[in-house]
Write an enzyme that holds these catalytic residues in place. Sequence first.
Site, PDB file in Angstrom:
ATOM      1  N   ILE A  36       0.834  -1.204   0.000  1.00 50.37           N
ATOM      2  CA  ILE A  36       0.000   0.000   0.000  1.00 50.37           C
ATOM      3  C   ILE A  36       0.876   1.265   0.000  1.00 50.37           C
ATOM      4  O   ILE A  36       0.567   2.248  -0.665  1.00 50.37           O
ATOM      5  CB  ILE A  36      -0.944  -0.027   1.227  1.00 50.37           C
ATOM      6  N   ARG A  56      12.694  -0.577   6.013  1.00 53.37           N
ATOM      7  CA  ARG A  56      13.927  -1.292   6.380  1.00 53.37           C
ATOM      8  C   ARG A  56      14.562  -1.983   5.184  1.00 53.37           C
ATOM      9  O   ARG A  56      15.756  -2.233   5.174  1.00 53.37           O
ATOM     10  CB  ARG A  56      13.607  -2.350   7.453  1.00 53.37           C
ATOM     11  N   ASP A  82      14.171   2.226  10.441  1.00 51.56           N
ATOM     12  CA  ASP A  82      13.345   1.300  11.227  1.00 51.56           C
ATOM     13  C   ASP A  82      12.531   2.152  12.193  1.00 51.56           C
ATOM     14  O   ASP A  82      13.074   2.739  13.128  1.00 51.56           O
ATOM     15  CB  ASP A  82      14.248   0.317  11.984  1.00 51.56           C
ATOM     16  N   ASN A 109       2.183   4.928   7.049  1.00 51.00           N
ATOM     17  CA  ASN A 109       1.635   3.718   6.420  1.00 51.00           C
ATOM     18  C   ASN A 109       2.227   2.426   6.976  1.00 51.00           C
ATOM     19  O   ASN A 109       1.530   1.408   7.039  1.00 51.00           O
ATOM     20  CB  ASN A 109       1.898   3.793   4.904  1.00 51.00           C
ATOM     21  N   TYR A 174      -2.767  -6.274  16.980  1.00 50.95           N
ATOM     22  CA  TYR A 174      -3.013  -5.471  15.777  1.00 50.95           C
ATOM     23  C   TYR A 174      -4.268  -4.614  15.955  1.00 50.95           C
ATOM     24  O   TYR A 174      -4.256  -3.399  15.722  1.00 50.95           O
ATOM     25  CB  TYR A 174      -3.166  -6.410  14.576  1.00 50.95           C
ATOM     26  N   LYS A 178      -4.365  -0.560  16.121  1.00 53.73           N
ATOM     27  CA  LYS A 178      -5.054   0.214  15.082  1.00 53.73           C
ATOM     28  C   LYS A 178      -6.197   1.042  15.681  1.00 53.73           C
ATOM     29  O   LYS A 178      -6.466   2.154  15.222  1.00 53.73           O
ATOM     30  CB  LYS A 178      -5.550  -0.711  13.966  1.00 53.73           C
ATOM     31  N   THR A 209      -1.788  -7.395  -0.780  1.00 51.17           N
ATOM     32  CA  THR A 209      -0.365  -7.125  -0.496  1.00 51.17           C
ATOM     33  C   THR A 209       0.217  -8.334   0.244  1.00 51.17           C
ATOM     34  O   THR A 209      -0.484  -9.284   0.581  1.00 51.17           O
ATOM     35  CB  THR A 209      -0.185  -5.900   0.420  1.00 51.17           C
TER      36      THR A 209
HETATM   37  P1  NAP Z   1       3.189  -4.888   3.627  1.00 50.78           P
HETATM   38  O1  NAP Z   1       3.388  -5.061   2.176  1.00 50.78           O
HETATM   39  O2  NAP Z   1       3.577  -5.976   4.571  1.00 50.78           O
HETATM   40  O3  NAP Z   1       3.867  -3.534   4.047  1.00 50.78           O
HETATM   41  C1  NAP Z   1       4.165  -3.196   5.367  1.00 50.78           C
HETATM   42  C2  NAP Z   1       5.116  -2.021   5.296  1.00 50.78           C
HETATM   43  O4  NAP Z   1       5.473  -1.635   6.625  1.00 50.78           O
HETATM   44  C3  NAP Z   1       6.392  -2.388   4.562  1.00 50.78           C
HETATM   45  O5  NAP Z   1       6.650  -1.406   3.590  1.00 50.78           O
HETATM   46  C4  NAP Z   1       7.455  -2.395   5.639  1.00 50.78           C
HETATM   47  O6  NAP Z   1       8.661  -1.870   5.129  1.00 50.78           O
HETATM   48  C5  NAP Z   1       6.872  -1.423   6.674  1.00 50.78           C
HETATM   49  N1  NAP Z   1       7.350  -1.709   8.011  1.00 50.78           N
HETATM   50  C6  NAP Z   1       6.979  -2.697   8.857  1.00 50.78           C
HETATM   51  N2  NAP Z   1       7.680  -2.624  10.007  1.00 50.78           N
HETATM   52  C7  NAP Z   1       8.523  -1.569   9.875  1.00 50.78           C
HETATM   53  C8  NAP Z   1       9.517  -0.991  10.714  1.00 50.78           C
HETATM   54  N3  NAP Z   1       9.799  -1.479  11.944  1.00 50.78           N
HETATM   55  N4  NAP Z   1      10.171   0.083  10.270  1.00 50.78           N
HETATM   56  C9  NAP Z   1       9.902   0.583   9.052  1.00 50.78           C
HETATM   57  N5  NAP Z   1       9.004   0.091   8.196  1.00 50.78           N
HETATM   58  C10 NAP Z   1       8.317  -0.979   8.623  1.00 50.78           C
HETATM   59  O7  NAP Z   1       1.662  -4.626   3.946  1.00 50.78           O
HETATM   60  P2  NAP Z   1       0.640  -3.506   3.469  1.00 50.78           P
HETATM   61  O8  NAP Z   1      -0.640  -4.183   3.332  1.00 50.78           O
HETATM   62  O9  NAP Z   1       1.174  -2.697   2.342  1.00 50.78           O
HETATM   63  O10 NAP Z   1       0.565  -2.613   4.811  1.00 50.78           O
HETATM   64  C11 NAP Z   1       0.601  -1.195   4.799  1.00 50.78           C
HETATM   65  C12 NAP Z   1      -0.329  -0.678   5.873  1.00 50.78           C
HETATM   66  O11 NAP Z   1      -1.673  -1.020   5.539  1.00 50.78           O
HETATM   67  C13 NAP Z   1      -0.082  -1.259   7.272  1.00 50.78           C
HETATM   68  O12 NAP Z   1      -0.168  -0.243   8.248  1.00 50.78           O
HETATM   69  C14 NAP Z   1      -1.222  -2.252   7.444  1.00 50.78           C
HETATM   70  O13 NAP Z   1      -1.557  -2.457   8.794  1.00 50.78           O
HETATM   71  C15 NAP Z   1      -2.322  -1.556   6.669  1.00 50.78           C
HETATM   72  N6  NAP Z   1      -3.391  -2.462   6.257  1.00 50.78           N
HETATM   73  C16 NAP Z   1      -3.166  -3.497   5.401  1.00 50.78           C
HETATM   74  C17 NAP Z   1      -4.212  -4.338   5.041  1.00 50.78           C
HETATM   75  C18 NAP Z   1      -4.025  -5.504   4.111  1.00 50.78           C
HETATM   76  O14 NAP Z   1      -4.913  -6.366   4.036  1.00 50.78           O
HETATM   77  N7  NAP Z   1      -2.962  -5.572   3.349  1.00 50.78           N
HETATM   78  C19 NAP Z   1      -5.488  -4.107   5.569  1.00 50.78           C
HETATM   79  C20 NAP Z   1      -5.678  -3.040   6.448  1.00 50.78           C
HETATM   80  C21 NAP Z   1      -4.620  -2.217   6.770  1.00 50.78           C
HETATM   81  P3  NAP Z   1      10.053  -2.694   5.158  1.00 50.78           P
HETATM   82  O15 NAP Z   1       9.730  -4.095   4.819  1.00 50.78           O
HETATM   83  O16 NAP Z   1      10.902  -1.980   4.163  1.00 50.78           O
HETATM   84  O17 NAP Z   1      10.545  -2.493   6.538  1.00 50.78           O
END
Ligand code: NAP
Length: 276
Positions: A36, A56, A82, A109, A174, A178, A209
């Site tokens: 996202i 990271r 991080d 995000n 989680y 949130k 994702t």
């Molecule tokens: P994702 O592909 O797993 O992405 C998670 C992101 O968070 C990655 O870019 C990761 O970057 C970063 N991240 C995690 N821990 C970190 C840390 N300690 N320091 C810096 N960066 C960190 O999942 P996504 O779905 O795109 O998630 C993005 C947001 O959407 C999240 O807040 C998630 O809770 C929310 N969300 C997702 C969904 C879903 O179904 N996918 C639904 C509702 C909400 P690095 O790997 O580079 O560290």
Amino acid sequence: MSSQPQVATPDTEDSGPLPRPLGGRHAWITGGGHGIGAAIAAELGRLGANLTISGRNEKALAASARQIAAETGVACRWQALDIADEAALAPALGEGREAQGPVTILVNNAGIAPSMPIGKLDLATWNAALSVNVTAPMLLAQAALPDMLDAGFGRIVNVASTAGLRGYPFVSAYVASKHALVGLTRALALELAKGPVTVNAVCPGYTETAMAEQAMRNIVQSGKTAEQARAILARGNPQGRLVDPAEVAQAVGWLCLPGSTAITGQSIAVAGGEVM
Ligand code: NAP
């Protein structure tokens, strides 16, 4: 995280006749290397903002930054950060300010979604979820705010989740984090309402994702097939599907527009009607 931030710039200044309502702004998107966050960075780039994406995984950040710069014609910095490292956050934002001007759009995000029954939830996992999902957004907002007030313009958008608006089983850390992020959004929006900064959340449902893929793998481990796991996630969405990251990104882009000043304190579900 010791490596130097880098920047991808477009090959040509001529990026076509796109409207650029965020031209001259500097937007910081945490977790912009994939998922996202990468979609949000691309959307804000299309709207004209220069970008910093952090995370990271530097390889993913660099690839994402190059692609966004080429596609949108804006400068896209990437910075290893991080966000669980609390002391690193304000200095990182300071570096970004030096390199590309004050950060007046902050998109919190990055997030993590540990999954386990409550009996197996250890304190380290609980603290990690709170640290990444709500403490870091609070500290980054605190660090960015003075520049936003000076600039007379600011947008803080927190990527929460439908898990910030309702409960789900087996993800208590989680869901709690949130909900806290939605609470932070509401409190800050009221605190800042008399000024030029808006604070909102977007609340995606299951989105295509790596995070949703992990949720499907967890379901498969409980004895379902991959198809059944996908169907279980899609069933929660009245539209019967997973959300596309670009749909979340467009909601964020709209909240960041100069004309969205009256919209603050909102938690906008992007979830096909799952919550209303
Ligand atoms: P994702 O592909 O797993 O992405 C998670 C992101 O968070 C990655 O870019 C990761 O970057 C970063 N991240 C995690 N821990 C970190 C840390 N300690 N320091 C810096 N960066 C960190 O999942 P996504 O779905 O795109 O998630 C993005 C947001 O959407 C999240 O807040 C998630 O809770 C929310 N969300 C997702 C969904 C879903 O179904 N996918 C639904 C509702 C909400 P690095 O790997 O580079 O560290």
